[in-house]
Scaffold this motif. Structure first.
Motif, PDB file in Angstrom:
ATOM      1  N   VAL A  67      76.681  72.629 -10.079  1.00 11.61           N
ATOM      2  CA  VAL A  67      76.032  73.786  -9.449  1.00 11.61           C
ATOM      3  C   VAL A  67      74.966  74.439 -10.324  1.00 11.61           C
ATOM      4  N   LEU A  82      72.816  76.258  -5.775  1.00 15.58           N
ATOM      5  CA  LEU A  82      73.440  77.567  -5.576  1.00 15.58           C
ATOM      6  C   LEU A  82      72.964  78.222  -4.284  1.00 15.58           C
ATOM      7  N   ARG A 140      75.232  79.445  -1.287  1.00 15.24           N
ATOM      8  CA  ARG A 140      75.041  80.797  -0.729  1.00 15.24           C
ATOM      9  C   ARG A 140      74.893  80.734   0.784  1.00 15.24           C
ATOM     10  N   VAL A 194      79.023  83.528  -6.801  1.00 13.75           N
ATOM     11  CA  VAL A 194      77.826  83.818  -6.002  1.00 13.75           C
ATOM     12  C   VAL A 194      77.694  85.327  -5.791  1.00 13.75           C
TER      13      VAL A 194
END
Length: 147
Positions: free
Chosen positions: A21, A27, A31, A94
């Protein structure tokens, strides 16, 4: 072009996951999955990412157990990328990144996306690192023990 370094042998729990990641696009895909997207075309439209790059990132996420492929809800020829338990465990990561970005990369009156509780619409409390007894910890309160 130099070959990218792998962290698979590292003793650092920050370094190893970066192979999965550590890319910004990855990412953003995660998300978007938390935000309810699941189909290739949805990710591609939302991110504006080249299909070959998106395909490679999604394949890496599936290969590493962050996503699994499932038939699309409602049938049809499509498949959806669903977060696995391992993928859903990235939620605090996140969220912390969202909150850090909100604090440090926007002006006071600048519009931005906000993470709120679905049921109440209230803002999500800041992610905190806590001791076993509940005290909030900062960088000066912790240390890394190497094997």
């Amino acid at each position: 072009m130099p070959k990218r370094t792998t962290h698979e042998e590292s003793v650092c729990p920050v370094a190893r996951p970066l192979d999965v990641v550590g890319d910004g696009w990855t990412l953003l895909i995660v998300r978007d999955a938390f935000d309810g997207l699941g189909r290739f075309g949805q990710f591609q439209k939302n991110l504006g990412l080249a299909k070959n790059v998106l395909s490679a990132r999604l394949a890496n996420l599936v290969a590493n157990g962050v996503f699994e492929l499932a038939p699309a809800v409602g049938g049809g020829p499509y498949q959806e990328y669903l977060l696995t338990e391992k993928g859903r465990a990235l939620f605090p990561v996140v969220t912390a990144l969202r909150q850090w970005g909100d604090q440090w990369f926007f002006g006071a009156d600048e519009p931005r996306a906000r993470l709120v509780e679905r049921a109440s619409g209230a803002p999500v409390a800041p992610v905190e690192v806590r001791a076993a007894d509940g005290r909030v910890l900062g960088p000066d309160d912790t240390r890394v023990l190497l094997p």
